[in-house]
Each structure stands twice: as C-alpha cells, then as structure tokens.
Design an enzyme around this catalytic site. Sequence first.
Site, PDB file in Angstrom:
ATOM      1  N   CYS A  65      -7.750 -15.874  -0.315  1.00 48.27           N
ATOM      2  CA  CYS A  65      -7.826 -14.626  -1.093  1.00 48.27           C
ATOM      3  C   CYS A  65      -7.157 -14.798  -2.461  1.00 48.27           C
ATOM      4  O   CYS A  65      -5.951 -15.026  -2.535  1.00 48.27           O
ATOM      5  CB  CYS A  65      -7.159 -13.517  -0.288  1.00 48.27           C
ATOM      6  SG  CYS A  65      -6.785 -12.009  -1.192  1.00 48.27           S
ATOM      7  N   CYS A  68      -4.366 -12.332  -3.205  1.00 47.28           N
ATOM      8  CA  CYS A  68      -3.215 -12.657  -2.338  1.00 47.28           C
ATOM      9  C   CYS A  68      -2.407 -13.796  -2.944  1.00 47.28           C
ATOM     10  O   CYS A  68      -1.171 -13.757  -2.956  1.00 47.28           O
ATOM     11  CB  CYS A  68      -3.687 -13.071  -0.944  1.00 47.28           C
ATOM     12  SG  CYS A  68      -4.584 -11.801  -0.043  1.00 47.28           S
TER      13      CYS A  68
END
Length: 140
Positions: A65, A68
């Site tokens: 991600c 992230c």
Amino acid sequence: MNVVCPFCLKVNKIPKKDSYLKANCGECKNSLLETTPIELTKQNFDHVVVNSDITVIVDFWAPWCGPCKMMGPIFTEVATKYALKALFVKVNTQDQQELAMRFNIKSIPTLIVFKNAVEIKRVSGALDPLRLSSLVNENL
C-alpha cells in the site's frame, strides 16, 4: 496503571505520572519508554489492547500500500512523543487477515484508537504528523 512491555509483552503495573525519567519492564528489564510501534498478530492483539491502561493506536496497513508506506515513518515519528501516554501498534492486514476482517477494515491505512479495550475512534487514509498528533491528543 498497566502497561504492556514493547519487547516481551509482559504486563507491568507502574504509577501514573505526568512524565517519566525511567521505567523498566519487571520481566525483561528493557525500557518501557521505548516508543517503536509493536507489530501485532491475532495471537497477541487482545492481550496488548486489553491489558493497556493507556490509549492504544492501531495502524492497519499492508506492505504493498503506497499511502501506508508514506504514513509508516510518520506513525513511528509521532509515537516518540507519547511514551507511556499512548501505545502505537501496527497490524499487517496482508498477514493478519483475520484481524482485518474482525475489525471490518475496508481500506488502508486505517487507524483505530482503543481506550480501555474499546474502539473509540476510527480514521481511514494517511495522516500527516499534525493530524496524527491531533488524533492522539484528542483521545488520551
């Protein structure tokens, strides 16, 4: 107050103070002032959240991600400001799919704030340091 050691996960009972110069785990002797986020699994998640009298901030994330990855260093940096006031932990949703399902994680990163083992706040999307600090301060 009860605090979970970030190294051995032993529950320690310490006096509640505004600030600490020193606080060591009674089991492993490492510093309880360590603020590096702990990686949790389904095996230790409940133990840590239930036994923490301080606010627990959980970052549900995944290694693939982009947002992230962007927020990871911010999460670690902000954690340094909250020794024994908030416990910062991470859950890799790719490896811990049961936890992701249990908490109905639909997008990542998602932060969940727990106080007294109860979810009190949830925020999805990457946060900058100021917004993350505000989230923590609002929920101490």
